[in-house]
Design an enzyme around this catalytic site. Structure first.
Site, PDB file in Angstrom:
ATOM      1  N   ASP A 218       0.861  -1.183   0.000  1.00 32.01           N
ATOM      2  CA  ASP A 218       0.000   0.000   0.000  1.00 32.01           C
ATOM      3  C   ASP A 218       0.900   1.238   0.000  1.00 32.01           C
ATOM      4  OD1 ASP A 218      -1.719   2.097   0.940  1.00 32.01           O
ATOM      5  OD2 ASP A 218      -3.129   0.642   1.672  1.00 32.01           O
TER       6      ASP A 218
ATOM      7  N   VAL B 146      -9.320  -2.450   1.482  1.00 31.98           N
ATOM      8  CA  VAL B 146      -9.863  -3.772   1.168  1.00 31.98           C
ATOM      9  C   VAL B 146      -9.724  -4.720   2.362  1.00 31.98           C
ATOM     10  CG1 VAL B 146      -9.612  -3.681  -1.343  1.00 31.98           C
ATOM     11  CG2 VAL B 146      -7.656  -4.384   0.046  1.00 31.98           C
TER      12      VAL B 146
HETATM   13  C1  PRP Z   1      -0.632  -4.766   6.425  1.00 33.08           C
HETATM   14  C2  PRP Z   1      -0.299  -5.765   5.326  1.00 33.08           C
HETATM   15  C3  PRP Z   1       1.085  -5.386   4.903  1.00 33.08           C
HETATM   16  C4  PRP Z   1       1.138  -3.904   5.183  1.00 33.08           C
HETATM   17  C5  PRP Z   1       1.052  -3.142   3.898  1.00 33.08           C
HETATM   18  O1  PRP Z   1      -0.156  -5.205   7.665  1.00 33.08           O
HETATM   19  O2  PRP Z   1      -0.407  -7.090   5.789  1.00 33.08           O
HETATM   20  O3  PRP Z   1       2.063  -6.085   5.657  1.00 33.08           O
HETATM   21  O4  PRP Z   1       0.041  -3.596   6.022  1.00 33.08           O
HETATM   22  O5  PRP Z   1       0.902  -1.770   4.121  1.00 33.08           O
HETATM   23  P1  PRP Z   1       1.978  -0.669   3.726  1.00 33.08           P
HETATM   24  O6  PRP Z   1       2.426  -0.938   2.304  1.00 33.08           O
HETATM   25  O7  PRP Z   1       1.201   0.616   3.829  1.00 33.08           O
HETATM   26  O8  PRP Z   1       3.102  -0.724   4.703  1.00 33.08           O
HETATM   27  P2  PRP Z   1      -0.729  -4.664   9.067  1.00 33.08           P
HETATM   28  O9  PRP Z   1       0.216  -3.691   9.675  1.00 33.08           O
HETATM   29  O10 PRP Z   1      -2.138  -4.198   8.863  1.00 33.08           O
HETATM   30  O11 PRP Z   1      -0.705  -5.973   9.965  1.00 33.08           O
HETATM   31  P3  PRP Z   1      -1.525  -7.338   9.726  1.00 33.08           P
HETATM   32  O12 PRP Z   1      -0.920  -8.023   8.511  1.00 33.08           O
HETATM   33  O13 PRP Z   1      -1.280  -8.099  10.988  1.00 33.08           O
HETATM   34  O14 PRP Z   1      -2.982  -7.001   9.507  1.00 33.08           O
HETATM   35  C1  7HP Z   2      -2.914  -2.504   4.914  1.00 29.75           C
HETATM   36  C2  7HP Z   2      -4.209  -2.923   4.714  1.00 29.75           C
HETATM   37  N1  7HP Z   2      -4.983  -3.794   5.387  1.00 29.75           N
HETATM   38  C3  7HP Z   2      -6.225  -4.002   4.904  1.00 29.75           C
HETATM   39  N2  7HP Z   2      -6.710  -3.381   3.797  1.00 29.75           N
HETATM   40  C4  7HP Z   2      -5.955  -2.494   3.119  1.00 29.75           C
HETATM   41  O1  7HP Z   2      -6.437  -1.879   2.036  1.00 29.75           O
HETATM   42  C5  7HP Z   2      -4.653  -2.258   3.581  1.00 29.75           C
HETATM   43  N3  7HP Z   2      -3.655  -1.462   3.129  1.00 29.75           N
HETATM   44  N4  7HP Z   2      -2.610  -1.631   3.948  1.00 29.75           N
END
Ligand code: PRP
Ligand code: 7HP
Length: 178
Positions: free
Chosen positions: A106, A156
């Site tokens: 993201d 999402v």
């Molecule tokens: C989410 C996802 C990625 C990261 C991407 O993890 O699983 O690892 O965010 O986002 P970014 O590109 O903005 O850094 P999150 O911190 O939500 O933890 P989770 O996987 O335990 O839900």
């Molecule tokens: C993290 C994350 N988790 C759930 N949905 C998305 O769109 C997200 N972007 N980065």
């Protein structure tokens, strides 16, 4: 106690069937790059656990499974900007061909951080794969080597991705709109 959002706020973006088909293609793409060498698959917890389970079975050949726990969203819809390792690797990856498995890229902060972190462990090679890519929301210039789907800048859930720890068990990817 937070009020749970009703499920009618989730609309299907990518169906189960499209996910299954794309994972089969990704597995072929990745094997074409790494050949029949053993691959150390490193899943980024928690979000990648369902994608990883399906991808490693599609990959076939010799595979090791490792996990890294990482968090930066802390339950919300916006990155805190601070990437925190919540669970380190259990085994050394030095000299191994590694594949970092993400559910989503993201802002790019997590992938960027993890590429540097894993690079420091001296793998023989490091490739990256993400099921979802949201290029319109990048804060750092980083891309995965293999991308399942490029999606618009919307929040999402499903297939491992959460909102406040809910929705990870949806079998499809859905857009959450309150
Ligand atoms: C989410 C996802 C990625 C990261 C991407 O993890 O699983 O690892 O965010 O986002 P970014 O590109 O903005 O850094 P999150 O911190 O939500 O933890 P989770 O996987 O335990 O839900
Ligand atoms: C993290 C994350 N988790 C759930 N949905 C998305 O769109 C997200 N972007 N980065």
């Amino acid at each position: 106690m937070p009020v749970l959002p009703p499920d009618e706020h989730v609309r299907v973006l990518i169906s189960e069937e499209r996910i299954r088909e794309r994972i089969a293609e990704l597995a072929l793409e990745i094997r074409a790059q790494v050949g029949s060498e053993p691959v150390t698959c490193i899943g980024v917890l928690k979000g990648s656990f369902i994608f990883m389970a399906d991808l490693v079975r599609a990959l076939g050949g010799p595979v090791r499974c490792e996990f890294l726990g990482v968090s930066s969203y802390h339950g919300g819809t916006r990155s805190t900007g601070v990437v925190r390792i919540t669970q380190d690797l259990r085994h050394p990856i030095e000299g191994q061909h590694c594949l970092l498995i993400e559910d989503i890229v993201d802002t790019g902060l997590t992938l960027d951080y993890l590429k540097h972190f894993l690079g420091g462990h001296r793998p023989a090679s490091l490739r990256t794969v993400t099921l979802l890519d949201k290029p319109d929301h990048r804060e750092v210039e980083v891309d995965a080597d293999h991308v399942g789907f490029t999606i618009p800048d919307e929040f999402v859930v499903g297939y491992g991705l959460d909102l406040g720890e809910l929705y990870r068990n949806l079998p499809f990817i859905g857009v959450y709109s309150p």
